[in-house]
Design a protein around this motif. Sequence first.
Motif, mmCIF file in Angstrom:
data_model
loop_
_atom_site.group_PDB
_atom_site.id
_atom_site.type_symbol
_atom_site.label_atom_id
_atom_site.label_comp_id
_atom_site.label_asym_id
_atom_site.label_seq_id
_atom_site.Cartn_x
_atom_site.Cartn_y
_atom_site.Cartn_z
ATOM 1 N N VAL A 46 64.716 30.709 1.742
ATOM 2 C CA VAL A 46 63.448 29.990 1.700
ATOM 3 C C VAL A 46 63.560 28.624 1.020
ATOM 4 N N CYS A 47 64.723 28.302 0.480
ATOM 5 C CA CYS A 47 64.827 27.051 -0.283
ATOM 6 C C CYS A 47 64.780 25.834 0.647
ATOM 7 N N PRO A 48 63.771 24.990 0.505
ATOM 8 C CA PRO A 48 63.667 23.830 1.388
ATOM 9 C C PRO A 48 64.709 22.759 1.073
ATOM 10 N N ALA A 49 65.332 22.857 -0.092
ATOM 11 C CA ALA A 49 66.360 21.875 -0.430
ATOM 12 C C ALA A 49 67.743 22.372 -0.029
ATOM 13 N N LEU A 50 67.797 23.541 0.593
ATOM 14 C CA LEU A 50 69.059 24.158 1.028
ATOM 15 C C LEU A 50 70.018 24.375 -0.128
ATOM 16 N N LEU A 84 71.507 26.999 -3.295
ATOM 17 C CA LEU A 84 71.772 28.426 -3.470
ATOM 18 C C LEU A 84 71.143 28.832 -4.799
ATOM 19 N N PRO A 85 69.869 29.174 -4.777
ATOM 20 C CA PRO A 85 69.166 29.413 -6.040
ATOM 21 C C PRO A 85 69.812 30.477 -6.915
ATOM 22 N N GLN A 86 70.408 31.504 -6.300
ATOM 23 C CA GLN A 86 70.960 32.553 -7.161
ATOM 24 C C GLN A 86 72.178 32.047 -7.923
ATOM 25 N N ASP A 105 68.679 18.445 -7.060
ATOM 26 C CA ASP A 105 68.011 18.374 -5.765
ATOM 27 C C ASP A 105 66.868 19.370 -5.679
ATOM 28 N N CYS A 106 66.756 20.215 -6.690
ATOM 29 C CA CYS A 106 65.687 21.222 -6.691
ATOM 30 C C CYS A 106 64.359 20.521 -6.922
ATOM 31 N N ILE A 107 63.389 20.791 -6.045
ATOM 32 C CA ILE A 107 62.084 20.149 -6.189
ATOM 33 C C ILE A 107 61.099 21.052 -6.933
ATOM 34 N N GLU A 108 61.589 22.141 -7.450
ATOM 35 C CA GLU A 108 60.773 23.081 -8.231
ATOM 36 C C GLU A 108 59.570 23.584 -7.451
ATOM 37 N N CYS A 109 59.783 23.816 -6.157
ATOM 38 C CA CYS A 109 58.669 24.254 -5.318
ATOM 39 C C CYS A 109 58.300 25.700 -5.594
ATOM 40 N N GLY A 110 59.215 26.466 -6.166
ATOM 41 C CA GLY A 110 58.893 27.844 -6.516
ATOM 42 C C GLY A 110 59.067 28.851 -5.390
ATOM 43 N N CYS A 111 59.509 28.416 -4.218
ATOM 44 C CA CYS A 111 59.692 29.355 -3.101
ATOM 45 C C CYS A 111 60.659 30.475 -3.484
ATOM 46 N N CYS A 112 61.741 30.100 -4.167
ATOM 47 C CA CYS A 112 62.758 31.096 -4.504
ATOM 48 C C CYS A 112 62.199 32.144 -5.454
ATOM 49 N N SER A 113 61.516 31.701 -6.493
ATOM 50 C CA SER A 113 60.928 32.662 -7.428
ATOM 51 C C SER A 113 59.941 33.569 -6.709
ATOM 52 N N LEU A 115 63.109 32.205 -11.514
ATOM 53 C CA LEU A 115 64.197 31.263 -11.256
ATOM 54 C C LEU A 115 63.869 29.841 -11.682
ATOM 55 N N VAL A 116 62.682 29.357 -11.291
ATOM 56 C CA VAL A 116 62.344 27.958 -11.566
ATOM 57 C C VAL A 116 62.379 27.681 -13.069
ATOM 58 N N GLN A 117 61.967 28.685 -13.832
ATOM 59 C CA GLN A 117 61.981 28.523 -15.278
ATOM 60 C C GLN A 117 63.406 28.221 -15.769
ATOM 61 N N TYR A 118 64.384 28.895 -15.183
ATOM 62 C CA TYR A 118 65.772 28.640 -15.563
ATOM 63 C C TYR A 118 66.194 27.220 -15.172
ATOM 64 N N TYR A 119 65.719 26.765 -14.014
ATOM 65 C CA TYR A 119 66.122 25.419 -13.577
ATOM 66 C C TYR A 119 65.517 24.359 -14.489
ATOM 67 N N ARG A 120 64.259 24.581 -14.872
ATOM 68 C CA ARG A 120 63.630 23.611 -15.785
ATOM 69 C C ARG A 120 64.380 23.581 -17.096
HETATM 70 S S1 SF4 Z 1 62.421 25.810 -6.664
HETATM 71 FE FE1 SF4 Z 1 63.862 27.190 -5.689
HETATM 72 S S2 SF4 Z 1 63.333 27.098 -3.541
HETATM 73 FE FE2 SF4 Z 1 62.387 25.320 -4.491
HETATM 74 S S3 SF4 Z 1 63.891 23.685 -4.290
HETATM 75 FE FE3 SF4 Z 1 64.267 24.638 -6.255
HETATM 76 S S4 SF4 Z 1 65.834 26.158 -5.838
HETATM 77 FE FE4 SF4 Z 1 64.970 25.613 -3.863
#
Ligand code: SF4
Lengths: 341, 551
Positions: B382-386, B388-390, B411-419, B428-433
């Motif tokens: 589901v990641c629109p940025a392609l 590998l969220p895991q 490149d992550c736009i923090e859209c939250g689709c993965c979470s 997941l997004v929390q970890y990226y932030r």
């Molecule tokens: S929040 Fe998740 S789905 Fe959205 S861009 Fe980032 S890694 Fe991809």
Amino acid sequence: MTTSSPHLSTPNSVSRLMLHVGYALIPGIATYAWLFGAGVLVHILLASVTAMTAEALVLMLRRRPMASTLADGSAILSAVLLALAIPPLAPWWITVLGAGFAILFGKQLYGGIGYNPFNPAMLGYAMLLISFPLEMTRWPAAHSLLTQAPSLSDSVSLIFASGVSMDAISAATPLDTLKTQLALGVGIDATRTGAETGKLFGQIAGVGWEAINIAFLLGGLYLLLTRRIAWQIPLAMLGSLALLATLFHLLDPQQYASPLLHLFGGAAMLGAFFIATDPVSACTTPRGRILFGIGIGVITYAIRNWGGYPDGIAFAVLLMNMTAPTIDYFTQPRVFGGGKP
Amino acid sequence: MSHETTKTWAFPGGLHLDDHKSISNTHHVTRAELPRQLVLPLSQHIGNAAIACVAVGDPVLKGQRIAKGDGYVSAPVHAPTSGTVTAIDEQPVPHPSGLHAPCITIRVDGKEEWIEHSGCEDYRTLDASELRNKIREAGIVGLGGAGFPSYIKLNPGTSAVETLVLNGAECEPYITCDDMLMRERAGEIIQGMRIMQHALQARHCLIGIEDNKIEAFAALREALAENDDIQLVRIPTRYPAGGEKQLIYTLTGKQVPSHGLPLDIGVVCHNVGTAAAIYRAIVHGEPLLSRIITLTGSGIPQPRNLDVLFGTAMCELLEQVHAKAGDIGKLIMGGPMMGFEITDSHAPVIKTSNCLLAEHRRDLVQPPAAMPCIRCGDCATVCPALLLPQQLFWYAQAREFDRVQDYHLFDCIECGCCSYVCPSHIPLVQYYRFAKTEIWQQERDKQKSDAARQRHEFRLERLEREKQEKKQRHARKAEALKPAGADKGDIKNDPKKAAIMAALERAQQKKQQSHIQPKNVDHLTEAQQREIDEVNARRAAAHKQDQEPSS
Ligand code: SF4
Ligand code: SF4
């Protein structure tokens, strides 16, 4: 406590996923029990109880929360898959050993669900096959070949009373027979029509086996259509298996069995939809999954034809499990905006 | 040219979400009641905070500038209505950190007395830089949520702008402020777009609207004159279709480069709300004083869109839609996918507040506990940025920040689709932030320590120079005082002294030899080089201290 976005999530969960995989197995298990007797049900029960006990034990030792992990259903699923690979009248300790090994060494040793590099069920199966080849290859014949199918009580007493002779009801599986006959120089057509061996082969892939495979296929399609498993792995695996089988079959139909026998014989469908698709130990990138599936198909075909075992799915899966991290690494998708898609 | 085109490109990943939009888009936009006081944060945009240019006690008029922009990336703040400045201090503001920030508080006098202002009849008489100046002075920032000062995005520099895109996608569930704006002020949006087109000299104009906004589409089409060169494009409803990169791809089939800007591919993208604000600024001379905000969610009995003056406290707005403070379990600014929780509802509405989503207490569910990742790969699908969220999660959790960047964290736009889809409920997004903040922090620390090291080296150099100068002075003095012929003879004649000298010399030599040259110093990484430099600096300092007392 504040929470971070997103403030929505799917009702999906690991336990739900496992539950649906369990549902999808029902037609296959039912067909199996109907054709080969209720022994398989006894083994499923044995394996599940062993797996849960082993998992609970480890969680207790590691002081991990027990309820949520036990409830995720992954241990039971591994147990069921292992039980399905064990001959239905094998002695009870085979299953207990296998299930215990699968959970302890295949899963918890690596840190529990999500961390195991190998498919636990297949690891358990491989251990059993190598350690107890005799018990692991004694399959009963499908009931239509017997005067009487073993009843539940027959099965139970056979499973628990070791030492009872199984000769009366055991028979080689079609894949096994084919392998032995080919080794003896008997061609495929002769084997299929032979007085002794021909009885085993039904319409396409062996009495009983074809029905079971179709039932597993149905369950697998359910998982595919509800998007609970990724399509790449089963498609690539069955596709490569079929392609190779067709190719060799066309070259020499007497030496190489037809693609139908490969697709509907042995553990092909169970393997393609339920074993190879185990997310934890498979590839996760889309292109990686295709390679992973192709790898399993090719190795399975190779083992079936030229290897030491009649069916090769377990070893194929384990071998590909080893390569999964590397494949994943080299098949990362190109980032959006990182060039032409 | 026709107003419609059906050709769109499907961006990767994304989700179909229940849109929940009909809750709030059935009423016309109404003006919120005039509050008794307004609290205006100096920072309502990305960039430097504005600098207050009024003092406590000053009377202000509606539209009067009360804080001026600080530098290039900044935006001024204006008084949304007339009144008196009563405080300039730290107040709760809508920010994920929940921290307080400097604000100007205005007691409203209720007279709504405007400052003198005038618009421009025909924007075509103004050139691009005049337009940009006016837009800058009007304090306009992107109203889609990010809040980037708009005039900067209207300055393409030397690049040619092929396409101007207006974002009317509004893909997050629940939010309908852009939808209502398009329905009710379609004309203003179109005029605003023409002004932008003029400033950018853009060749094509596209407006992307998700196909669940039928009325908005119709309104815009009506507002477009015959034979217009602005194209309306219906795009499939799929989150995050309104992400800038996703929208541009959907409309043009071109991907914004990974570390680039839309301008790199000749595209400029603005929100529809920004277009309307630009229209008001240029044609009517009005600075940005208010916006439309969606009040929705199960905690709000009368969900709707209100036109709200900036600085209005959120709790007052909630009262106006009859929400009871005690009923609200969770208050989110923005949508459910990307918004953040507001912990103090006294925080004011600012330029980027598009939605207040209030969840009723009874609907509040404990987020399910996170389980280990089963590597199912759903997140990658589901990641629109392609991405590998895991894998990102794995390395962020292990604090392996180099690896996270190898996997394109930025490149992550923090859209939250993965979470959203993760069956293990991993935030997941929390970890990226977390990883992004850590990396930024390390970057800042590094800059700081670099600066400190430089300062230190300068100091050492200065000390050394001073010491040398002192020595020379001493030497000159000694030279001057020395009686003739009293040099080396002494030492030569005195064996004791000679032995001491020899020992000293040996010690000196030994010391020099102990300055071992390090091996394997070719092809050092930057980090290693830095470490070595630091060690050397420390060693030099220690060495100096050793010698200091003896000199
Ligand atoms: S929040 Fe998740 S789905 Fe959205 S861009 Fe980032 S890694 Fe991809
Ligand atoms: S969706 Fe969750 S469980 Fe599945 S791979 Fe991604 S992080 Fe792991």
